[in-house]
Design a protein around this motif. Structure first.
Motif, mmCIF file in Angstrom:
data_model
loop_
_atom_site.group_PDB
_atom_site.id
_atom_site.type_symbol
_atom_site.label_atom_id
_atom_site.label_comp_id
_atom_site.label_asym_id
_atom_site.label_seq_id
_atom_site.Cartn_x
_atom_site.Cartn_y
_atom_site.Cartn_z
ATOM 1 N N GLU A 206 0.835 -1.210 0.000
ATOM 2 C CA GLU A 206 0.000 0.000 0.000
ATOM 3 C C GLU A 206 0.866 1.255 0.000
ATOM 4 O OE1 GLU A 206 -3.826 1.777 2.530
ATOM 5 O OE2 GLU A 206 -2.515 0.253 3.402
ATOM 6 N N TYR A 207 1.907 1.265 0.826
ATOM 7 C CA TYR A 207 2.804 2.417 0.909
ATOM 8 C C TYR A 207 3.556 2.600 -0.411
ATOM 9 C CZ TYR A 207 6.768 5.310 2.341
ATOM 10 O OH TYR A 207 7.716 6.293 2.423
ATOM 11 N N PHE B 204 4.897 5.429 -5.599
ATOM 12 C CA PHE B 204 5.198 5.332 -7.028
ATOM 13 C C PHE B 204 4.087 5.919 -7.887
ATOM 14 C CE2 PHE B 204 8.664 2.808 -5.642
ATOM 15 C CZ PHE B 204 9.577 2.783 -6.684
ATOM 16 N N ASP B 205 2.848 5.776 -7.473
ATOM 17 C CA ASP B 205 1.755 6.391 -8.227
ATOM 18 C C ASP B 205 1.863 7.912 -8.204
ATOM 19 O OD1 ASP B 205 0.771 3.920 -8.838
ATOM 20 O OD2 ASP B 205 -0.849 3.952 -7.359
ATOM 21 N N SER C 191 0.987 4.607 7.010
ATOM 22 C CA SER C 191 2.031 4.120 7.924
ATOM 23 C C SER C 191 1.571 4.106 9.375
ATOM 24 C CB SER C 191 3.278 5.007 7.780
ATOM 25 O OG SER C 191 3.750 5.007 6.446
ATOM 26 N N ASP C 192 0.248 4.035 9.572
ATOM 27 C CA ASP C 192 -0.338 3.960 10.918
ATOM 28 C C ASP C 192 -0.146 5.234 11.734
ATOM 29 O OD1 ASP C 192 -1.376 1.356 10.656
ATOM 30 O OD2 ASP C 192 0.592 0.504 11.049
ATOM 31 N N MET D 246 8.812 14.699 4.702
ATOM 32 C CA MET D 246 9.529 13.982 3.683
ATOM 33 C C MET D 246 9.206 12.483 3.726
ATOM 34 S SD MET D 246 10.966 16.572 2.439
ATOM 35 C CE MET D 246 11.742 15.662 1.120
ATOM 36 N N LEU D 247 9.592 11.777 2.659
ATOM 37 C CA LEU D 247 9.303 10.349 2.559
ATOM 38 C C LEU D 247 10.439 9.550 3.180
ATOM 39 C CD1 LEU D 247 8.095 10.389 -1.152
ATOM 40 C CD2 LEU D 247 6.706 10.606 0.914
ATOM 41 N N ASP D 248 10.715 9.800 4.465
ATOM 42 C CA ASP D 248 11.788 9.077 5.135
ATOM 43 C C ASP D 248 11.256 8.241 6.269
ATOM 44 O OD1 ASP D 248 11.101 11.372 6.593
ATOM 45 O OD2 ASP D 248 13.033 11.402 7.618
#
Length: 436
Positions: free
Chosen positions: A24-25, A30-31, A227-228, A434-436
């Motif tokens: 899901e993440y 990527f989408d 991510s909960d 950010m995506l970290d």
């Protein structure tokens, strides 16, 4: 299957193999961000064995801005690691991107080892954070009351009345919105209102702070929920959003990690914190602050935070103490950057600081060009002196692009001698969500 579809699918599998994120993440990321022009990869034996993805971001404000590219998902299949593949991909990507359009690359190292790895490849420490820790009995309502003690009595009354009328709601992965009165299915309009609010606030800040588009905000919010995590929002009596926060709960550590928060005013900020602390009654709360500034923290956070008393473990009780906040003692490296276009970054800084006046001579590139940058009255002039300097004069030029990067991206609380000598202040950049 087209080449782009093949690469996208292969990169997703490589991402999951290295970072162990859920389907899901990974699908969400990527989408939202996969762009064939913003990826670099290596194919061997009909398989993508190493890859990275770039995400363009705008920094600054509505009047003065600059663009950078966030590198994420840097990963190499185990059997192909330590062969120099990732370093080569980074160099290819840096050479390929339009340096007039994108002025720097930036990334977030996951550990000290990667921080050294990236430093060896031209990156410098660039973005910083402070973690402020609050113990379970910290009282944000009392802190709010203390913060308005110096206001006139009439203003104190108005702020307290407004504080009481503010309503805090939250969204979690269960797709519900909870407040004191009801539980309803998630309202997509709330997500949209939150994203518009964040974008508006970021457009009106000073300095080199990251600006998320409304679409970026939406992805970041949904990434938090996937991510909960939790999304908190404050609405006033007119149903207008006045504060937003994103939070993760560390159940093992019994701690809430509030990694992003923005508010219109102190009332909304403290109302948010009071509600979050009530939701995590038996836990501590860690608040991330960006960027670190040279002066003491002001406004919402205050230069104090709760901490356990030294005797608490033995006595079995937890108390509070106030401890001064000093950036030099508490700031940590959060992100790193590599300059692609010195001229554009200096122009951006001059646009923010029209008082700057300096002259810099630096050599750029492996077959160096010798460039002089003159700044005055908010403008930067670039002069190529390569053909005008003698060989002896060229050997005396010690400053490089990396040196300029280290000066510009240095910690805002660093030794002021550089600013005094060169009149070149730090950029004070900030990245968040950010995506970290």
């Amino acid at each position: 299957m087209s080449e782009n579809s093949f690469v996208k699918d292969q990169m997703k599998e490589l991402w999951k193999e290295n970072f162990h994120d859920s389907d899901e993440y990974v699908d969400l990321i990527f989408d939202a961000y996969f762009n064939p022009d913003m990826v670099e990869y290596e194919v061997r034996d009909d398989k993508v064995v190493a890859a990275l993805m770039g995400v363009p971001y705008k920094f600054g404000n509505a009047k003065n801005s600059i663009k950078g590219i966030y590198l994420c998902g840097l990963s190499t299949a185990p059997d192909y690691q330590r062969k120099g593949i990732m370093g080569a991909l980074m160099e290819r990507f840096a050479k390929r991107v339009n340096r007039d359009k994108y002025s720097f690359l930036f990334l977030i190292p996951a550990n000290d080892g990667l921080q050294k790895y990236y430093k060896d490849r031209g990156f410098v420490d660039a973005f910083y954070k402070v973690q402020q820790h609050y113990v379970s009995n910290h009282n944000f309502k009392r802190e709010f009351d203390n913060s308005i003690q110096n206001d006139p009595k009439e203003l104190q009354d108005l702020k307290c009345k407004r504080f009481d009328t503010l309503n805090v709601i939250f969204v979690s992965k269960s797709d519900t919105i909870s407040n004191a009165d009801n539980i309803t299915k998630i309202d997509e309009s709330l997500i949209n209102d939150v994203c518009i609010f964040i974008n508006s606030r970021e457009q009106n800040r000073d300095g080199m702070q990251l600006i998320h588009s409304v679409e970026d905000c939406s992805t970041a919010v949904r990434e938090c929920l996937v991510s909960d995590g939790r999304l908190y929002a404050v609405r006033d009596a007119e149903n207008k959003i006045t504060a937003v926060a994103l939070l993760y709960e560390d159940k093992e550590e019994k701690n809430g990690r509030l990694y992003y928060m923005v508010s219109d005013d102190d009332e909304s900020g403290y109302k948010m914190l009071e509600t979050i602390k009530r939701d995590f009654e038996e836990c501590g709360l860690t608040v991330m602050k960006y960027p670190v500034r040279a002066e003491s923290a002001t406004g919402l956070w205050q230069p104090f935070f709760g901490a356990a008393l030294p005797e608490a473990p033995a006595a079995g009780a937890v108390g509070e103490m106030e401890r001064g906040y000093f950036p030099v003692a508490h700031s940590e490296v959060y992100g790193m950057a590599r300059i692609l276009n010195v001229y554009e970054i200096l122009k951006f800084q001059a646009g923010e600081r029209r008082d700057l006046k300096y002259s810099i001579l630096a050599k750029e590139g492996s077959d160096p060009r010798f460039m002089q940058y003159k700044c005055k009255n908010g403008l930067v002039e670039r002069v190529d002196l390569t053909d005008k300097l003698s060989d002896k004069e060229k050997r005396q030029v010690l400053m490089t692009e990396r040196d300029i990067a280290e000066i510009l991206f240095r910690r805002p609380d660093s030794d002021p001698i550089v600013e005094e000598v060169m009149e070149l202040p730090p950029l004070g950049g900030a990245i968040s969500m950010m995506l970290d």
